[in-house]
Design a protein around this motif. Structure first.
Motif, mmCIF file in Angstrom:
data_model
loop_
_atom_site.group_PDB
_atom_site.id
_atom_site.type_symbol
_atom_site.label_atom_id
_atom_site.label_comp_id
_atom_site.label_asym_id
_atom_site.label_seq_id
_atom_site.Cartn_x
_atom_site.Cartn_y
_atom_site.Cartn_z
ATOM 1 N N PRO A 146 0.942 -1.345 -0.073
ATOM 2 C CA PRO A 146 0.113 -0.065 -0.078
ATOM 3 C C PRO A 146 0.897 1.248 0.129
ATOM 4 N N ARG A 147 0.416 2.323 -0.640
ATOM 5 C CA ARG A 147 0.983 3.702 -0.729
ATOM 6 C C ARG A 147 0.218 4.690 0.034
ATOM 7 N N LEU A 148 0.943 5.717 0.466
ATOM 8 C CA LEU A 148 0.141 6.968 0.727
ATOM 9 C C LEU A 148 0.082 7.722 -0.534
ATOM 10 N N GLU A 149 -1.359 8.230 -0.893
ATOM 11 C CA GLU A 149 -1.649 8.925 -1.964
ATOM 12 C C GLU A 149 -1.838 10.380 -1.780
ATOM 13 N N PRO A 150 -1.526 11.214 -2.490
ATOM 14 C CA PRO A 150 -1.602 12.943 -2.312
ATOM 15 C C PRO A 150 -3.066 13.195 -1.621
ATOM 16 N N GLY A 151 -4.154 12.501 -2.305
ATOM 17 C CA GLY A 151 -5.542 13.107 -1.919
ATOM 18 C C GLY A 151 -5.879 12.422 -0.541
ATOM 19 N N GLU A 152 -5.027 11.771 -0.063
ATOM 20 C CA GLU A 152 -5.040 11.110 1.470
ATOM 21 C C GLU A 152 -4.807 12.064 2.403
ATOM 22 N N LEU A 153 -3.800 12.927 1.948
ATOM 23 C CA LEU A 153 -3.487 13.975 3.006
ATOM 24 C C LEU A 153 -4.400 15.065 3.286
ATOM 25 N N GLN A 154 -4.602 15.386 4.622
ATOM 26 C CA GLN A 154 -5.552 16.315 4.569
ATOM 27 C C GLN A 154 -4.842 17.630 5.640
ATOM 28 N N PRO A 155 -5.501 18.485 5.800
ATOM 29 C CA PRO A 155 -4.910 19.928 6.387
ATOM 30 C C PRO A 155 -4.740 19.570 7.958
ATOM 31 N N GLU A 156 -5.695 18.947 8.430
ATOM 32 C CA GLU A 156 -5.560 18.446 10.100
ATOM 33 C C GLU A 156 -4.465 17.828 10.284
ATOM 34 N N ASP A 157 -4.014 17.075 9.459
ATOM 35 C CA ASP A 157 -2.723 16.193 9.590
ATOM 36 C C ASP A 157 -1.684 16.842 9.893
ATOM 37 N N PHE A 158 -1.616 18.223 9.563
ATOM 38 C CA PHE A 158 -0.337 19.015 10.055
ATOM 39 C C PHE A 158 -0.563 20.167 10.997
ATOM 40 N N GLU A 159 -2.005 20.120 11.453
ATOM 41 C CA GLU A 159 -2.365 21.061 12.442
ATOM 42 C C GLU A 159 -1.796 20.999 13.832
ATOM 43 N N LEU A 208 9.920 15.726 6.009
ATOM 44 C CA LEU A 208 9.425 14.906 4.789
ATOM 45 C C LEU A 208 10.758 14.142 3.952
ATOM 46 N N SER A 209 10.746 13.104 3.558
ATOM 47 C CA SER A 209 11.709 12.288 2.686
ATOM 48 C C SER A 209 11.315 12.387 1.420
ATOM 49 N N ALA A 210 12.541 12.446 0.715
ATOM 50 C CA ALA A 210 12.411 12.506 -0.711
ATOM 51 C C ALA A 210 12.005 11.250 -1.257
ATOM 52 N N TYR A 211 11.964 10.050 -0.634
ATOM 53 C CA TYR A 211 11.447 8.885 -1.017
ATOM 54 C C TYR A 211 9.708 8.948 -1.348
ATOM 55 N N CYS A 212 9.217 10.216 -1.101
ATOM 56 C CA CYS A 212 7.814 10.466 -1.483
ATOM 57 C C CYS A 212 7.761 10.667 -2.931
ATOM 58 N N LEU A 213 8.862 10.824 -3.532
ATOM 59 C CA LEU A 213 8.913 11.300 -4.895
ATOM 60 C C LEU A 213 8.463 10.194 -5.873
ATOM 61 N N TYR A 214 8.725 9.044 -5.146
ATOM 62 C CA TYR A 214 8.229 7.732 -5.970
ATOM 63 C C TYR A 214 6.502 7.830 -6.231
ATOM 64 N N VAL A 215 6.030 8.506 -5.335
ATOM 65 C CA VAL A 215 4.478 8.494 -5.544
ATOM 66 C C VAL A 215 4.142 10.210 -6.092
ATOM 67 N N PRO A 216 3.828 10.083 -7.308
ATOM 68 C CA PRO A 216 3.833 11.566 -7.890
ATOM 69 C C PRO A 216 2.740 12.397 -7.163
ATOM 70 N N GLY A 217 3.369 13.704 -6.872
ATOM 71 C CA GLY A 217 2.464 14.544 -6.163
ATOM 72 C C GLY A 217 2.366 14.574 -4.719
ATOM 73 N N LEU A 218 2.931 13.530 -4.023
ATOM 74 C CA LEU A 218 2.714 13.299 -2.612
ATOM 75 C C LEU A 218 3.780 14.459 -2.009
ATOM 76 N N LEU A 219 4.989 14.480 -2.456
ATOM 77 C CA LEU A 219 5.662 15.484 -1.577
ATOM 78 C C LEU A 219 5.364 16.893 -2.015
ATOM 79 N N GLU A 220 4.961 17.455 -2.789
ATOM 80 C CA GLU A 220 4.364 18.767 -3.114
ATOM 81 C C GLU A 220 3.137 18.840 -2.450
ATOM 82 N N ARG A 221 2.274 17.921 -2.275
ATOM 83 C CA ARG A 221 0.880 18.217 -1.444
ATOM 84 C C ARG A 221 1.442 18.105 -0.005
ATOM 85 N N ALA A 222 2.406 17.394 0.433
ATOM 86 C CA ALA A 222 2.797 17.456 1.874
ATOM 87 C C ALA A 222 3.198 18.887 2.133
ATOM 88 N N ILE A 223 3.944 19.361 1.204
ATOM 89 C CA ILE A 223 4.575 20.757 1.646
ATOM 90 C C ILE A 223 3.512 21.655 1.609
#
Length: 494
Positions: free
Chosen positions: A40-53, A60-75
């Motif tokens: 299983p992988r964490l998808e960008p759409g699964e990240l929500q604003p309250e996760d960072f509240e 963040l790890s650059a390994y996130c780049l293996y899932v397109p858009g995940l690192l950008e969404r987290a940032i």
């Protein structure tokens, strides 16, 4: 993670196989190959604003780049929540595969702090580790760090000319370097969050990395924690490294973090045994609701059943913030009871000392405008323990010296009449000084409690606050000085 007091409330869990990794470790060095096929992988759409509240840093790890858009969404979400972004470059192969993406992120100013090892720095800059450090520091908002293994680390602040070079810890025999970079980054960020200078941050980062390489795998055992604390705390380490002392320290840090997040307020104490069939239950619910509406601050308790739950449920009915410092077992129970507190609003303590200190701290007034109180509902041994502890702290001028806090004893149906007579006997024998109890106020019902708080914080003129009808309230000091007469103590006023 729970054992180490890491909050896992926001952790997402998915069903399915985990990734697999083949690791070859020899002579303190290791290489690895990971297969993530089918996991299983964490998808960008699964990240929500309250996760960072409430987060100060998003690591963040650059390994996130293996899932397109995940690192950008987290940032994006981290920035939106006001968190700083720390990025670690994962591995030289990740840097090689995503070089342009990583450079674009850095050059966009999206990263506050960047971490990498010397191989990753060389791959990023196409040159020396120092050149990689210069490139990252040029584009990061705050600073860049390059770890050099047995040679220590390099730290450079954005806009600075000088490079801080910190040596590795002497006398370290590396067994396995797995986790060294992660532990270094964790310790370095710990230093930043606690206001340490960059040299000290680099020093404790090297200490943490030096500790974890002394064992197989990425989890440190007791010996490694002892080694780390010896170097971090010097002469104090003998006390710190004891299992119980280290655990209490961790629990207190978790409690203080929750207090800073939720805000101080009114702390309720009371019996865990009194349930909904008790005549005091409904009164406590109404009191929690009305006090929350009156003061607007956080409602704190031990997070257990009984009177603690009743007061908290009242505050929840008012739509106000609540929080709890829980213990593994309450009186009258055999296991940790189910929680009624919202996610992210509680800390679990194994040690009673951590919980007691944290609950007291939850009611401390830090400035004149703070509105807090300690309210004692009907209770037994635990409640009386907390009651006399708070009175002792006031007596010894360890609590309320700059901004006093009202301590309210709620004497429903004369529940605490015997306690008041005991305190009168102590005064008669000279073991208690009546003036030391000036901040202790006795109220016979909810109306009295609300009147006390209105008078204490001068809320009579505030919009939306209705004046209650008179109710029997008095200072315990007056009760003792006036011969144990409630009528005379009440007539003396607050």
């Amino acid at each position: 993670m729970k054992r180490c007091n890491v909050g896992v409330e926001r952790m997402a869990v998915k069903q399915g196989p985990t990734a697999r990794s083949c690791i070859l470790s020899c002579g303190g060095q290791r290489t690895m190959r990971t297969c993530m096929a089918g996991c299983p992988r964490l998808e960008p759409g699964e990240l929500q604003p309250e996760d960072f509240e409430g987060a100060a840093f998003a690591f963040l790890s650059a390994y996130c780049l293996y899932v397109p858009g995940l690192l950008e969404r987290a940032i994006e979400l981290a920035r939106g929540a006001g968190a700083s972004v720390a990025l670690e470059l994962a591995s030289f192969e990740v840097v090689r595969a995503f070089s342009q993406t990583i450079k674009s992120l850095l050059e966009s100013g999206a990263v506050d702090v960047a971490f990498c090892n010397e191989d990753e720095a060389m791959e990023l800059a196409g040159g020396t580790p120092e050149q990689g450090l210069d490139y990252m520091a040029q584009h990061c908002r705050r600073l860049a760090v390059v770890t050099l293994g047995e040679k220590g680390c390099l730290v450079k602040e954005t806009g600075a000319e000088d490079v801080i070079a910190m040596p590795a810890c002497a006398g370290v025999k590396a067994v396995d370097t797995t986790g060294a970079g992660d532990l270094f980054a964790a310790a370095f960020l710990y230093g930043l969050l606690n206001g340490m200078d960059l040299r000290r941050c680099g020093e404790i980062g090297c200490m943490a990395g030096g500790a974890v390489v002394q064992t197989l795998g990425a989890e440190m055992g007791r010996d490694q924690w002892s080694w780390l604390h010896q170097r971090m705390h010097g002469e104090l380490a003998g006390a710190v490294v004891r299992d119980s002392a280290a655990a209490v320290q961790q629990e207190l840090l978790a409690c203080y973090a929750l207090i800073e997040k939720q805000g101080r307020g009114v702390v309720y104490y009371g019996s865990a045994r009194l349930k909904q069939d008790s005549p005091h239950w409904e009164r406590a619910v109404h009191l929690g609701r009305d006090v929350a509406n009156l003061l607007g601050c956080t409602t704190w308790s031990g997070g257990g059943p009984g009177m603690m739950e009743a007061a908290t449920q009242g505050a929840l009915l008012a739509g106000k913030r609540v929080a709890g410092i829980r213990i593994q077992r309450e009186a009258g129970t055999t296991v940790l009871t189910a929680s009624y507190l919202p996610t992210g609003s509680q800390v679990h303590c194994r040690y009673l000392s951590s919980r007691k200190v944290a609950l007291v701290d939850s009611g401390v007034r830090m400035k004149e405008s703070d509105r807090t109180a300690y309210i004692f509902l009907p209770g037994g041994l635990g409640t009386l323990d907390e009651f006399f502890e708070i009175l002792t702290l006031v007596q010894l001028r360890k609590l309320g010296t700059k901004f006093p806090v009202p301590i309210i004893l709620v004497d429903y149906d004369g529940f605490y009449a015997g306690l008041l007579q005991f305190m009168k006997a102590c005064d008669d024998h000279g073991t208690v000084g009546a003036p030391e109890l000036r901040d202790l106020i006795v109220a016979h019902d909810n109306v009295g409690v609300l009147d006390v708080l209105r008078q204490y914080y001068k809320l009579d003129g505030e919009e939306g606050v209705k004046r209650s009808s008179p109710s029997k309230v008095y200072r315990a000091s007056a009760f003792l000085q006036l011969g144990g007469s409630e009528e005379r103590a009440e007539a003396a006023g607050l």
